[in-house]
Design a protein around this motif. Structure first.
Motif, PDB file in Angstrom:
ATOM      1  N   CYS A 185      46.448  40.882  45.865  1.00 29.09           N
ATOM      2  CA  CYS A 185      47.368  40.620  44.753  1.00 29.09           C
ATOM      3  C   CYS A 185      47.593  41.847  43.876  1.00 29.09           C
ATOM      4  O   CYS A 185      48.502  41.843  43.033  1.00 29.09           O
ATOM      5  CB  CYS A 185      46.824  39.497  43.863  1.00 29.09           C
ATOM      6  SG  CYS A 185      46.738  37.893  44.628  1.00 29.09           S
ATOM      7  N   GLY A 186      46.744  42.858  44.011  1.00 24.63           N
ATOM      8  CA  GLY A 186      46.860  44.025  43.170  1.00 24.63           C
ATOM      9  C   GLY A 186      46.360  43.801  41.755  1.00 24.63           C
ATOM     10  O   GLY A 186      46.781  44.501  40.826  1.00 24.63           O
ATOM     11  N   LEU A 187      45.450  42.842  41.569  1.00 26.07           N
ATOM     12  CA  LEU A 187      44.980  42.501  40.225  1.00 26.07           C
ATOM     13  C   LEU A 187      43.514  42.864  40.002  1.00 26.07           C
ATOM     14  O   LEU A 187      42.861  42.314  39.126  1.00 26.07           O
ATOM     15  CB  LEU A 187      45.175  40.999  39.966  1.00 26.07           C
ATOM     16  CG  LEU A 187      46.622  40.519  39.850  1.00 26.07           C
ATOM     17  CD1 LEU A 187      46.666  39.001  39.695  1.00 26.07           C
ATOM     18  CD2 LEU A 187      47.302  41.178  38.652  1.00 26.07           C
ATOM     19  N   THR A 188      42.995  43.794  40.776  1.00 24.92           N
ATOM     20  CA  THR A 188      41.577  44.140  40.640  1.00 24.92           C
ATOM     21  C   THR A 188      41.264  44.801  39.300  1.00 24.92           C
ATOM     22  O   THR A 188      40.103  44.843  38.889  1.00 24.92           O
ATOM     23  CB  THR A 188      41.144  45.074  41.779  1.00 24.92           C
ATOM     24  OG1 THR A 188      42.037  46.197  41.826  1.00 24.92           O
ATOM     25  CG2 THR A 188      41.179  44.344  43.113  1.00 24.92           C
ATOM     26  N   ARG A 189      42.279  45.316  38.607  1.00 25.89           N
ATOM     27  CA  ARG A 189      42.055  45.951  37.305  1.00 25.89           C
ATOM     28  C   ARG A 189      42.314  44.995  36.142  1.00 25.89           C
ATOM     29  O   ARG A 189      42.249  45.383  34.981  1.00 25.89           O
ATOM     30  CB  ARG A 189      42.953  47.189  37.177  1.00 25.89           C
ATOM     31  CG  ARG A 189      42.629  48.271  38.217  1.00 25.89           C
ATOM     32  CD  ARG A 189      43.574  49.451  38.090  1.00 25.89           C
ATOM     33  NE  ARG A 189      43.408  50.144  36.816  1.00 25.89           N
ATOM     34  CZ  ARG A 189      42.491  51.081  36.594  1.00 25.89           C
ATOM     35  NH1 ARG A 189      41.680  51.454  37.569  1.00 25.89           N
ATOM     36  NH2 ARG A 189      42.402  51.677  35.430  1.00 25.89           N
ATOM     37  N   HIS A 190      42.613  43.737  36.441  1.00 24.68           N
ATOM     38  CA  HIS A 190      42.780  42.728  35.400  1.00 24.68           C
ATOM     39  C   HIS A 190      41.415  42.487  34.754  1.00 24.68           C
ATOM     40  O   HIS A 190      40.444  42.122  35.423  1.00 24.68           O
ATOM     41  CB  HIS A 190      43.328  41.441  36.021  1.00 24.68           C
ATOM     42  CG  HIS A 190      43.655  40.373  35.039  1.00 24.68           C
ATOM     43  ND1 HIS A 190      42.692  39.622  34.402  1.00 24.68           N
ATOM     44  CD2 HIS A 190      44.857  39.905  34.589  1.00 24.68           C
ATOM     45  CE1 HIS A 190      43.274  38.740  33.611  1.00 24.68           C
ATOM     46  NE2 HIS A 190      44.588  38.897  33.706  1.00 24.68           N
ATOM     47  N   ALA A 191      41.317  42.693  33.443  1.00 22.00           N
ATOM     48  CA  ALA A 191      40.009  42.722  32.779  1.00 22.00           C
ATOM     49  C   ALA A 191      39.232  41.422  32.952  1.00 22.00           C
ATOM     50  O   ALA A 191      38.040  41.443  33.303  1.00 22.00           O
ATOM     51  CB  ALA A 191      40.201  43.031  31.299  1.00 22.00           C
ATOM     52  N   ALA A 192      39.867  40.272  32.711  1.00 18.64           N
ATOM     53  CA  ALA A 192      39.147  38.995  32.785  1.00 18.64           C
ATOM     54  C   ALA A 192      38.730  38.676  34.215  1.00 18.64           C
ATOM     55  O   ALA A 192      37.620  38.175  34.459  1.00 18.64           O
ATOM     56  CB  ALA A 192      40.020  37.879  32.225  1.00 18.64           C
TER      57      ALA A 192
END
Length: 341
Positions: free
Chosen positions: A179-186
């Motif tokens: 999804c490309g969301l590995t840097r999403h903090a939560a």
């Protein structure tokens, strides 16, 4: 004739031939209609009319798994049918399998099961007055049903995957990376929390993995049937208790168990029926981890696109926006342990 009508007629005729061939008696498929719900399966309700009378049945057509696809593996249709049969023999209210589709049937993979009358919509189950008696019984019933599922003999079910918590975490981490969301903090914090709190080895048992309100058929007297066995595996039985307590699947109901009951009632019924103690810390871990899995699933749905790159649908985009709810629930579950460190 409309394309949809033609498909329905072709499906009915293929079903007729399949049922007649297996039963040895000719008959007729009547009142065939497509049911809503299900992310991947196509589900049809119909009546099989033969010399033996009218039998209400359900056809589920299940896509064949994609080799090498990321995520938790799903069972082939024939394996799911075998599992449901084994669960029924152990005393769990799984659908009664009537027919497993074969290649010559021309309907793809799938199975036909007996129709079970009842309600599956979570909001109605936890709110409508007609289910008040059921709600008072369901925590106890679920404890007893889960005990039955967890004692299903594993030897005949060699097709089942065994998943440790670490293996499942790795699979969901891969889905998140896609999804490309590995840097999403939560999400990153939640992944780290689950990794840091992975439990040790546990008793291995058949685990349904998606045992929750919405996958139960409920009547005024309580639970009648357990649906959706396609992601069952061998694992930690405490996972099923944790999933059942997930707030996202309470549908606004007050009870911590599925929106309808109390944890202590669930735990007591499970312990009495299984003879095994409930490990409350492991249940809490699986409840937290299941929140992370649902958050990732929401993100994947929200980011789904059509072949031309446009969003797949407004409905899926709306599901994506709900990602924050299970993440908040995970952090709430994590807080007591974090505060004592």
């Amino acid at each position: 004739m409309l394309a949809g009508d033609a498909q329905q007629q072709a499906t009915a005729e293929a079903l007729r031939r399949a049922l007649a061939r297996r039963s040895g008696h000719d008959g007729e498929v009547r009142a065939l209609r497509r049911l809503t719900g299900g992310a991947t399966k196509q589900t049809w309700r119909f009546d099989w009319v033969s010399a033996g009378g009218v039998e209400p049945l359900v056809l589920q057509q299940i896509p064949a798994p994609v080799p090498g696809a990321a995520g938790v593996p799903k069972l082939r249709a024939a394996h799911e049918a075998a599992l449901m049969t084994a669960a029924r023999e152990a005393g769990a209210p799984a659908p009664r399998v009537r027919l497993v589709l074969e290649a010559d049937d021309g309907l793809g993979e799938g199975h036909v099961t007996a129709w079970v009358e009842g309600e599956t919509l979570g909001r109605r189950i936890v709110r409508d007055a007609g289910f008040a008696v059921a709600r008072a019984r369901m925590a106890r019933q679920c404890g007893e049903i889960l005990a039955a599922i967890h004692r299903v003999p594993l030897a005949p079910l060699a097709f089942l995957h065994t998943l440790s918590p670490a293996q499942e975490l790795a699979q969901y981490g891969e889905l998140l990376a896609q999804c490309g969301l590995t840097r999403h903090a939560a999400l990153a914090w939640s992944l780290r929390w689950v990794e840091e709190h992975l439990p040790g080895e546990s008793q291995h048992a058949l685990v349904h993995s998606d045992f929750r309100t919405g996958n139960l058929i409920v009547g005024p007297e309580g639970v009648r049937c357990v649906l959706d066995w396609e992601i069952a595996r061998i694992g930690d039985p405490m996972q099923d208790l944790g999933v059942l307590c997930l707030r996202s699947w309470r549908f606004g109901g007050a009870g911590e168990v599925g929106g309808f009951g109390a944890r202590e009632e669930l735990y007591a019924a499970y312990e009495a029926a299984s003879g095994q103690p409930v490990d409350r810390e492991r249940v809490r871990f699986w409840e937290a981890f299941s929140n992370l899995k649902w958050a990732i699933a929401c993100a994947r749905r929200g980011l789904a696109t059509r072949p031309d790159g446009r969003p797949a649908s407004l409905e899926l985009a709306a599901v994506g926006r709900r990602m924050e709810e299970p993440l908040w629930d995970l952090m709430t579950l994590a807080a007591p342990q974090e505060h004592t460190r």
